[in-house]
Design a protein around this motif. Structure first.
Motif, short mmCIF file in Angstrom:
data_model
loop_
_atom_site.label_atom_id
_atom_site.label_comp_id
_atom_site.label_asym_id
_atom_site.label_seq_id
_atom_site.Cartn_x
_atom_site.Cartn_y
_atom_site.Cartn_z
N ALA A 21 135.51 10.16 -25.19
CA ALA A 21 135.65 11.08 -26.12
C ALA A 21 135.73 10.61 -27.80
N LYS A 22 134.59 10.82 -27.79
CA LYS A 22 134.00 10.93 -29.25
C LYS A 22 135.15 11.34 -30.05
N ASN A 23 136.17 12.41 -30.20
CA ASN A 23 137.04 12.94 -31.08
C ASN A 23 138.69 12.23 -31.12
N ALA A 24 137.85 11.75 -29.49
CA ALA A 24 139.65 10.49 -29.72
C ALA A 24 139.63 9.36 -30.10
N SER A 124 132.91 26.44 -43.61
CA SER A 124 133.99 25.89 -44.92
C SER A 124 134.63 25.00 -44.30
N ARG A 125 135.41 24.48 -43.59
CA ARG A 125 136.33 23.50 -43.11
C ARG A 125 137.24 22.70 -44.62
N PRO A 126 137.94 23.53 -44.67
CA PRO A 126 138.76 22.95 -45.87
C PRO A 126 140.03 21.74 -45.29
N ILE A 127 140.07 20.63 -46.69
CA ILE A 127 141.09 19.92 -45.81
C ILE A 127 142.53 20.32 -46.26
N ASP A 128 143.05 21.65 -47.23
CA ASP A 128 143.98 22.01 -47.65
C ASP A 128 145.55 21.36 -46.73
N LEU A 129 145.13 21.75 -45.44
CA LEU A 129 146.34 21.79 -45.11
C LEU A 129 146.89 19.87 -44.32
N HIS A 130 145.64 19.17 -44.53
CA HIS A 130 146.05 17.52 -45.07
C HIS A 130 146.76 17.63 -45.74
N ILE A 165 146.41 25.92 -36.91
CA ILE A 165 146.38 24.80 -35.92
C ILE A 165 145.20 24.18 -36.49
N THR A 166 145.43 22.86 -36.73
CA THR A 166 144.45 22.09 -36.93
C THR A 166 144.76 20.52 -36.44
N VAL A 167 143.04 20.30 -35.81
CA VAL A 167 143.46 19.04 -35.19
C VAL A 167 143.26 17.91 -35.54
N THR A 168 142.08 17.47 -36.74
CA THR A 168 142.37 16.82 -37.48
C THR A 168 143.20 16.28 -38.56
N GLY A 169 144.05 17.26 -38.76
CA GLY A 169 145.41 17.75 -39.73
C GLY A 169 145.77 17.54 -39.45
N THR A 307 135.82 25.70 -28.68
CA THR A 307 134.78 26.91 -29.77
C THR A 307 133.50 25.43 -29.40
N ASP A 308 133.83 24.39 -29.39
CA ASP A 308 132.88 23.17 -29.21
C ASP A 308 132.31 23.44 -27.83
N MET A 309 132.23 24.47 -26.86
CA MET A 309 131.74 24.73 -25.39
C MET A 309 130.69 26.32 -25.58
N ASN A 329 136.51 31.95 -32.66
CA ASN A 329 138.39 32.36 -34.07
C ASN A 329 138.15 31.21 -34.56
N ILE A 330 137.80 30.78 -34.31
CA ILE A 330 137.80 29.36 -35.04
C ILE A 330 137.26 28.98 -36.31
N PHE A 331 135.62 28.86 -36.22
CA PHE A 331 134.95 28.67 -37.36
C PHE A 331 133.95 30.02 -37.23
N LEU A 373 126.28 19.52 -33.89
CA LEU A 373 126.26 18.96 -32.58
C LEU A 373 125.99 19.66 -31.09
N ARG A 374 126.89 21.12 -31.62
CA ARG A 374 127.35 21.36 -29.99
C ARG A 374 125.79 22.61 -30.35
N ALA A 375 125.92 22.96 -31.72
CA ALA A 375 124.29 23.48 -31.34
C ALA A 375 123.28 23.30 -30.77
C1 EPZ Z 1 137.75 19.08 -34.78
O1 EPZ Z 1 137.81 19.61 -35.99
C2 EPZ Z 1 136.88 18.76 -34.25
N1 EPZ Z 1 136.12 17.53 -34.51
C3 EPZ Z 1 135.65 20.03 -34.06
O2 EPZ Z 1 134.52 18.81 -33.18
C4 EPZ Z 1 136.11 20.77 -33.22
O3 EPZ Z 1 135.67 21.95 -33.88
C5 EPZ Z 1 137.83 21.51 -34.24
O4 EPZ Z 1 138.50 20.55 -34.36
C6 EPZ Z 1 138.28 22.12 -33.64
O5 EPZ Z 1 138.73 22.27 -31.89
C7 EPZ Z 1 137.21 16.04 -34.35
O6 EPZ Z 1 138.35 16.13 -33.86
C8 EPZ Z 1 136.69 15.22 -34.89
P1 EPZ Z 1 140.49 22.30 -37.32
P2 EPZ Z 1 138.38 19.46 -36.92
O7 EPZ Z 1 140.88 21.27 -38.55
O8 EPZ Z 1 139.27 18.80 -36.95
C9 EPZ Z 1 140.89 25.76 -40.40
C10 EPZ Z 1 132.48 18.99 -32.58
O9 EPZ Z 1 131.49 19.47 -32.44
N2 EPZ Z 1 141.29 24.38 -41.18
O10 EPZ Z 1 141.04 22.35 -35.57
O11 EPZ Z 1 137.77 19.70 -38.30
C11 EPZ Z 1 139.43 24.60 -40.02
O12 EPZ Z 1 138.37 25.41 -41.13
C12 EPZ Z 1 133.35 19.28 -33.43
O13 EPZ Z 1 132.84 17.58 -32.14
C13 EPZ Z 1 142.44 24.52 -42.56
O14 EPZ Z 1 142.10 26.19 -42.74
O15 EPZ Z 1 139.10 21.13 -37.12
C14 EPZ Z 1 139.10 25.53 -39.14
O16 EPZ Z 1 139.11 27.25 -39.01
C15 EPZ Z 1 132.61 20.02 -34.98
N3 EPZ Z 1 142.28 23.48 -43.18
C16 EPZ Z 1 140.82 26.21 -38.31
O17 EPZ Z 1 141.36 25.50 -39.14
C17 EPZ Z 1 142.53 22.23 -43.05
O18 EPZ Z 1 143.29 21.91 -44.07
C18 EPZ Z 1 140.52 25.00 -36.98
O19 EPZ Z 1 140.18 23.31 -37.74
C19 EPZ Z 1 142.03 22.17 -41.90
C20 EPZ Z 1 141.07 23.28 -40.89
#
Ligand code: EPZ
Length: 434
Positions: A21-24, A124-130, A165-169, A307-309, A329-331, A373-375
């Protein structure tokens, strides 16, 4: 820029093997920052985002060996000397997941400078939660010239409730909290299998993490982590993409080396859509001989429909009997593929966060453009069932996250080949031989 030339119409038959898994793998590579000992990661996928992460770590002073063999895809990362705890815009702009180094860098080096990622094709994908979470852990954060700077002599454990809920956060803060002083309790965490996989690696490195894979994660910080060896979980999104490909083409496909437990939401939906599947512990067979029926999906955090599917499922919906509603609902901007699918004959209406897809639409080959990517994966799927020969441009997007997808698909009967720059843009290439 490479393109794919795909002639549709062949059912996919045989066995296709899923990569790691790339995302792992991406957070696992970032976790190596937390120790001065070598971390060995197996089952690393051979995709572009991994190469970008290698460059990112190497630019900080890490020693990174990355090797792909027949039997093993492995990387050994040693972050003994992190001379430059920084992630430059040049790298972050090509891969947002680069921000995963923020938490580990500040935890290990006391300082980090990471470029803000900026916008992205899917939202927009902010990183404010990190950033908020690191502040809770005691880091001082400043933002200047497009960079985030974080510093802390030693992070200290805290209560963190994610607003969303944020995955990378979740992953970023999990890594930071592992080296913090005292206990951290994180609530409203992402439950993705990739989060649990990261926690497993961190625990092998000497961390004390409980609850990963649930909404509440407890971390007892330690002063030092050590090296470890870890095997990355199979890529559930790659597996799911192949499963849809098998169903869509009316094939009989064995998807080997996957973990069906990570695919529940998709499998339940496919059952509703009339697709027959059978699985054992590490492989799944999809039998695409029955008629497809419309079924609605709503994307959600794991264990909901990923969302990735969504893009790939949309292609299945174009071939099903009836109308399917697809809610994202995610992006906020993840329907770009729909415009390209329309050019292939799909009947899709976008209404805000919802796509209404009318089924039983014969698709016809076209020259189309991959936007993310998924598109890109969805366009490949559409081309596999379209009448005639499609050309998919900008396949560098797909190379970010699918390992040699054209070779894997060709191995199960698809007519697909990669062409380089030399052909004129959007020209129709000669017929592909299987
Ligand atoms: C991860 O991205 C994945 N990337 C994405 O994979 C995946 O689409 C996404 O999770 C959702 O499942 C990796 O794991 C490397 P999020 P991530 O933070 O962590 C909002 C792929 O094709 N948000 O869970 O960046 C955000 O805007 C991809 O492999 C904030 O508002 O996604 C979104 O609406 C692309 N503030 C929601 O949360 C923050 O600080 C979920 O995003 C962080 C996120």
């Amino acid at each position: 820029m490479d393109k794919f030339v795909i002639r549709g119409g062949n059912p996919l038959l045989g066995t296709v093997r899923v990569s790691g898994a790339k995302n792992a793998a991406l957070p696992a590579m970032a976790a190596a920052i937390l120790t001065d000992e070598p971390v060995i990661l197996e089952n690393i996928p051979q995709v572009r985002d991994i190469e970008t992460t290698r460059k990112l770590l190497a630019a900080m002073g890490a020693e990174v060996e990355l090797g792909y063999g027949r039997a093993q895809h492995r990387t050994t990362i040693c972050c003994r000397n992190l001379t430059s705890p920084e992630a430059s815009y040049e790298l972050v702009k090509t891969m947002r997941a680069s921000t995963l180094v923020l938490g580990p860098l500040v935890a290990r080096c006391g300082h980090a400078r990471v470029s803000l990622p900026g916008g992205c094709a899917i939202g927009s994908r902010p990183i404010d939660l990190h950033i908020k979470g690191l502040e809770r852990l005691g880091a001082t954060i400043t933002q200047d010239h497009g960079y985030v700077e974080a510093s802390a002599k030693r992070l200290r454990g805290a209560e963190i409730v994610f607003d969303k809920i944020t995955v990378t956060g979740t992953e970023d803060l999990l890594m930071a909290a592992s080296l913090a002083d005292g206990e951290t309790v994180m609530q409203n965490c992402a439950r993705e299998p990739e989060v649990a996989d990261l926690a497993e690696l961190l625990n092998k490195m000497g961390a004390h993490i409980e609850g990963a894979g649930t909404p509440t994660i407890r971390v007892k910080g330690v002063s030092k982590l050590h090296g470890a060896r870890h095997r990355i979980i199979p890529d559930r999104i790659e597996a799911a993409t192949f499963i849809i490909a098998g169903a869509l083409t009316g094939g009989d496909l064995n998807v080997a080396g996957c973990d069906p437990r990570h695919l529940d939401a998709l499998l339940q939906k496919l059952d509703e859509a009339g697709v027959k599947t059978a699985h054992n512990a590490d492989s799944l067979r999809v039998m695409g001989d029955g008629p497809l029926k419309a079924a609605d999906i709503v994307t959600a955090e794991y264990p909901g429909f990923p969302t990735d599917m969504q893009a790939q499922y949309m292609v299945l919906a174009t071939q099903a009997e009836g109308t399917s509603n697809i809610t994202e609902n995610i992006f906020e901007n993840r329907f770009v593929h729909a415009q390209e699918l329309l050019r292939m004959g799909a009947r899709i209406k976008i209404e805000g966060r919802r796509a209404v897809v009318r089924g039983k639409s014969p698709l016809s080959a076209a020259a189309v453009l991959a936007s993310d990517l998924r598109a890109s994966a969805s366009l490949v799927l559409a081309a596999l069932v379209a009448e005639g020969e499609s050309i998919i441009d900008r396949v560098y997007h797909i190379d970010r996250g699918y390992e040699h997808i054209e070779e894997k698909l060709r191995g199960v009967g698809a007519q697909i080949r990669r062409i380089g720059e030399m052909l004129p843009k959007r020209a129709v290439a000669p017929a592909v031989r299987a």
